[in-house]
Enzyme design. Structure first.
Site, PDB file in Angstrom:
ATOM      1  N   GLU A  83     -10.802   0.576   3.267  1.00 29.37           N
ATOM      2  CA  GLU A  83      -9.910   0.030   2.259  1.00 29.37           C
ATOM      3  C   GLU A  83     -10.341  -1.371   1.827  1.00 29.37           C
ATOM      4  O   GLU A  83     -10.248  -1.719   0.650  1.00 29.37           O
ATOM      5  CB  GLU A  83      -8.462   0.009   2.784  1.00 29.37           C
ATOM      6  CG  GLU A  83      -7.840   1.380   2.943  1.00 29.37           C
ATOM      7  CD  GLU A  83      -7.665   2.115   1.616  1.00 29.37           C
ATOM      8  OE1 GLU A  83      -7.744   1.468   0.550  1.00 29.37           O
ATOM      9  OE2 GLU A  83      -7.454   3.336   1.652  1.00 29.37           O
ATOM     10  N   ASP A 129      -1.698   0.716  -5.334  1.00 31.48           N
ATOM     11  CA  ASP A 129      -2.794  -0.030  -5.944  1.00 31.48           C
ATOM     12  C   ASP A 129      -2.756   0.174  -7.455  1.00 31.48           C
ATOM     13  O   ASP A 129      -1.793   0.727  -8.007  1.00 31.48           O
ATOM     14  CB  ASP A 129      -4.131   0.389  -5.338  1.00 31.48           C
ATOM     15  CG  ASP A 129      -4.520   1.823  -5.710  1.00 31.48           C
ATOM     16  OD1 ASP A 129      -3.692   2.558  -6.288  1.00 31.48           O
ATOM     17  OD2 ASP A 129      -5.673   2.211  -5.418  1.00 31.48           O
ATOM     18  N   TYR A 131      -0.731  -3.384  -0.204  1.00 32.40           N
ATOM     19  CA  TYR A 131      -1.395  -2.086  -0.417  1.00 32.40           C
ATOM     20  C   TYR A 131      -2.182  -1.661   0.831  1.00 32.40           C
ATOM     21  O   TYR A 131      -2.049  -0.531   1.306  1.00 32.40           O
ATOM     22  CB  TYR A 131      -2.333  -2.135  -1.629  1.00 32.40           C
ATOM     23  CG  TYR A 131      -3.299  -0.986  -1.598  1.00 32.40           C
ATOM     24  CD1 TYR A 131      -2.868   0.301  -1.893  1.00 32.40           C
ATOM     25  CD2 TYR A 131      -4.625  -1.171  -1.194  1.00 32.40           C
ATOM     26  CE1 TYR A 131      -3.729   1.382  -1.807  1.00 32.40           C
ATOM     27  CE2 TYR A 131      -5.485  -0.100  -1.109  1.00 32.40           C
ATOM     28  CZ  TYR A 131      -5.041   1.172  -1.416  1.00 32.40           C
ATOM     29  OH  TYR A 131      -5.884   2.241  -1.313  1.00 32.40           O
TER      30      TYR A 131
END
Length: 369
Positions: A50, A151, A133
């Site tokens: 991520e 996101d 997020y």
């Protein structure tokens, strides 16, 4: 439509949105792409992926992820890595503060959580470099916690689903779209749901173009599609124009080595080794005078071409100057690097790619020093 009207519309539509979850999850089960962090979704791998995928396309990040995992397979290994090695592993991905925050967080995880990421949204959110997020993605995918991961892709999908014409750069608009995601979130499969919405935004509900509505599992309930122009959404305020900076990059060569300079601890490209540069566009003679201040005695100074790099708020428009000099002892903050060190040890920012891509050839030349 006012914010109040949109809020009422979102509340009214919330229950209706839940009926779209089963077809979305079924679509994801058929269409999901096989990525290494999905095939082995440990908390550490989800976290690193991520962070890498912030500001980086998936296809570009894949080889970096595999290399990073091979070199630093655990949180403890990341926490203990030497900074130059970490920067070399990150070389080319840009936004190097992401890598530094990864290591800062890893050290906290080792010290406070025994080397394992905490299975708590709030504790994840408190770690360096982890925002709402990323905390939501790790918590839902790795630990199955029922929290959203919102996101840009998710904001776009939801704005189109709700035909929400609010400016998504505004906090109230982001909040109501996040609330819509929360209303849909199935507590029994939050990770798959979050990944499904992200996947939909990446492959079907595309940005800056007409979305592929015919392939969308949510098309029957999409208010933006029903309104006839889903591509107009989401609405966002225009970004400020980037500041343009002119710089001269000095490629100082001596005896098969190139001169590097460490950037300051704060600001753009903080702490990284760079090809030294000067403000403005200098002539070769002016560049030679700058290098002389570092101890060089250039016997050749010639143009080395143009380069350009775009940061989030700044553009560098560069002119290169190649300077060949006898070896000298550089001042503090400078060092020499040969071809092997550049290949294996030292990370150079991609901002200098127009010149660093030619270094291996320059360093092999017999007259380079």
């Amino acid at each position: 439509m006012t914010d109040t009207e949109m809020e009422a519309k979102k509340t009214a539509d919330g229950r209706g949105l839940r009926r779209l979850v089963p077809p979305l999850l079924a679509w994801y089960g058929r269409q999901r792409r096989a990525f290494p962090w999905r095939e082995e979704p440990t908390p550490y791998r989800i976290w690193v992926s991520e962070i890498m995928l912030q500001q980086t396309r998936i296809e570009a990040a894949l080889p970096y992820f595999e290399r990073f995992m091979a070199a630093l397979p655990t949180v403890a290994a990341l926490a203990g890595a030497e900074e130059d090695r970490l920067m070399k592993l990150w070389e080319g991905l840009g936004y190097y503060s992401r890598a530094r925050n990864l290591q800062k967080a890893a050290k906290v995880i080792v010290a406070e959580y025994g080397g394992e990421l905490p299975a708590s949204y709030e504790r994840l959110l408190a770690l360096p470099g982890i925002g709402e997020y990323t905390a939501g993605a790790i918590a839902s995918i790795a630990f199955g916690l029922p929290v959203p991961a919102v996101d840009g892709n998710v904001l776009r999908v939801c704005a189109r689903l709700l035909d929400d014409e609010g400016d998504i750069t505004r906090a109230p608009v982001k909040k109501r779209l996040r609330d819509a995601v929360c209303a849909m979130l199935p507590p029994e499969s939050p990770g798959d749901f979050n990944q499904a919405v992200m996947e939909l935004g990446e492959t079907v509900c595309l940005p800056n173009t007409v979305p592929l509505c015919g392939e969308c599992p949510l098309r029957g309930g999409c208010l933006g599609r029903q309104a006839g122009r889903p591509e107009r959404l989401p609405v966002r305020s225009e970004k400020k124009a980037r500041r343009v900076e002119r710089r001269t990059v000095l490629i100082v060569l001596a005896a098969g080595r190139v001169l590097l300079r460490r950037r300051g601890a704060k600001g753009l490209l903080a702490g990284l080794w760079e090809l030294p540069s000067a403000e403005g566009w200098l002539t070769p003679e002016e560049a030679a005078a700058v290098a002389a201040g570092w101890g060089a005695e250039p016997w050749k100074a010639e143009p080395a071409g143009e380069g350009k790099h775009i940061f989030s708020h700044i553009e560098w428009h560069m002119q290169g100057v190649r300077l060949d000099t006898p070896p000298f002892d550089p001042p503090a903050g400078f060092r020499w690097a040969d071809g092997r060190q550049l290949r294996e040890e030292t990370a150079l920012p991609s901002a200098f790619r127009a010149y660093s891509s030619r270094l291996s050839a320059w360093l092999r030349e017999p007259d380079a020093g």
